[in-house]
Design an enzyme around this catalytic site. Structure first.
Site, short mmCIF file in Angstrom:
data_model
loop_
_atom_site.label_atom_id
_atom_site.label_comp_id
_atom_site.label_asym_id
_atom_site.label_seq_id
_atom_site.Cartn_x
_atom_site.Cartn_y
_atom_site.Cartn_z
N LEU A 273 13.49 10.29 -0.85
CA LEU A 273 14.30 9.27 -1.50
C LEU A 273 14.64 8.13 -0.82
CD1 LEU A 273 17.33 11.87 -2.25
CD2 LEU A 273 15.39 11.31 -3.68
N THR B 176 -5.31 5.18 -7.70
CA THR B 176 -5.15 3.90 -8.23
C THR B 176 -6.30 3.33 -8.40
OG1 THR B 176 -4.04 1.58 -7.54
CG2 THR B 176 -5.00 3.13 -5.87
N TYR C 167 -3.29 -1.38 0.72
CA TYR C 167 -2.90 -0.21 -0.13
C TYR C 167 -3.85 0.63 -0.85
CZ TYR C 167 -1.31 1.90 -4.76
OH TYR C 167 -1.12 2.64 -5.71
#
Length: 329
Positions: free
Chosen positions: A33, A116, A140
């Site tokens: 979260l 990705t 990334y």
């Protein structure tokens, strides 16, 4: 048997959880979260836990009969990854290692990995094919490629079968209007554009208008988040049926430039949406457009929301109803 969705309180994860629930699957969600939203999880069992916490993950695997994992949990901001690669290696790569070790420990042998297009870097050809060279231009993308390779070696050594899904820009919102896109900070183009239409920012920034593309702005492949969710579920089905491990691109095969996205958003919202040209961002490839032929053939994937206008319409409906995101009507 349950499906574990890591990062299931995030944007794409929550839409995948919703789609699984619509198919009457038993769903377990793990999310720390930090970026996700509890309100975005429409059902199933939610554990507020971190993949790197062995005690928490032991509890998840002990308390549930899990037969497959859909792995979304990762940091995903290109710019941040260039400034703080340590964070990305620790959360993305080490977090995935921890997950795979627990899967192996508890005999879970199926994983669908949310990868990705950033694994390709500057593409050699457009549309990009799965066998094209992978040379990421940002940290990334480098971590996601490392995660892919790690999963592949766990398949070789331990028999953990996988489907890695490489995709591009997610867009849109759930048909129910209950969940949508809400990041802090927000970096994705379409919600940023819609914030202008909502009067929350004065303009949208164009990061570079001198790329080698028809109008000088970056070109990207956009996919509706519901279609992405369906692809992940089809990949689970492939593995449950005993299918081989594979890598698939997900794309609509058509690139839209930043200027084109802004123009369609102007049409959908009826707002002028001023645009201001700024400096390029580090690590941004000029064009990323994928061939999804393999996903269609191997997974039976057939996207239902191919129109960018339709994607923006669903996003606009959600943002109008949730102008401050979750919990901020």
């Amino acid at each position: 048997m349950a499906i574990l969705v890591t990062g299931g309180a995030g944007y794409i994860g929550s839409h995948t959880v919703a789609a699984l629930l619509e198919r009457n699957e038993e769903v377990i969600v793990v999310d720390n979260l930090q970026q996700g939203h509890r309100e975005a999880v429409l059902g199933g069992k939610l554990y507020e836990a971190d993949l790197r916490d062995a005690e928490q993950m032991d509890k998840v695997f002990r308390e549930n009969e899990i037969d497959a994992v859909i792995h979304f949990a990762a940091n995903s901001l290109v710019g941040e990854s260039m400034q703080n690669p340590a964070k990305y290696y620790h959360n993305n790569v080490y977090g995935t290692l921890c997950l795979l070790e627990k899967m192996n420990q508890y005999g879970v042998t199926k994983i669908v990995f949310s990868s990705t297009a950033a694994t390709y870097g500057e593409p050699e050809q457009v549309p990009i094919m799965e066998d094209d060279r992978t040379r990421p231009t940002n940290a990334y993308g480098e971590t996601k490629l490392a995660m892919e390779n790690m999963i592949r070696w766990f398949d070789t050594a331990y028999g953990i079968k996988y489907v890695s899904l490489r995709y591009f820009n997610a867009a849109g919102a759930h048909h129910s209007g209950r969940i949508g896109e809400d990041h802090t900070p927000e970096t994705h183009l379409i919600p940023l554009i819609l914030q202008v239409a909502l009067g929350q920012r004065s303009h949208i920034s164009l990061f570079g208008d001198d790329y080698p593309t028809p109008d000088g702005t970056c070109s990207r492949d956009y996919i509706h988040v519901t279609d992405l969710a369906d692809a992940h579920i089809l990949a689970v089905h492939r593995l449950r049926q005993g299918g081989d491990s594979c890598v698939c691109n997900l794309g609509n095969g058509q690139g839209f430039s930043v200027k084109e996205v802004i123009e369609i958003a102007r049409k959908v919202t009826g707002h002028p949406i001023p645009a201001v040209v700024e400096a390029r961002r580090a690590g941004d490839p000029a064009a990323l457009v994928a061939s999804s032929a393999r996903a269609r053939a191997e997974l039976g994937w057939n996207p239902q929301y191919g129109s960018l206008e339709r994607m923006i319409e669903t996003a606009w409906a959600w943002h109008q109803a949730h102008p401050r995101g979750y919990g901020g009507q």
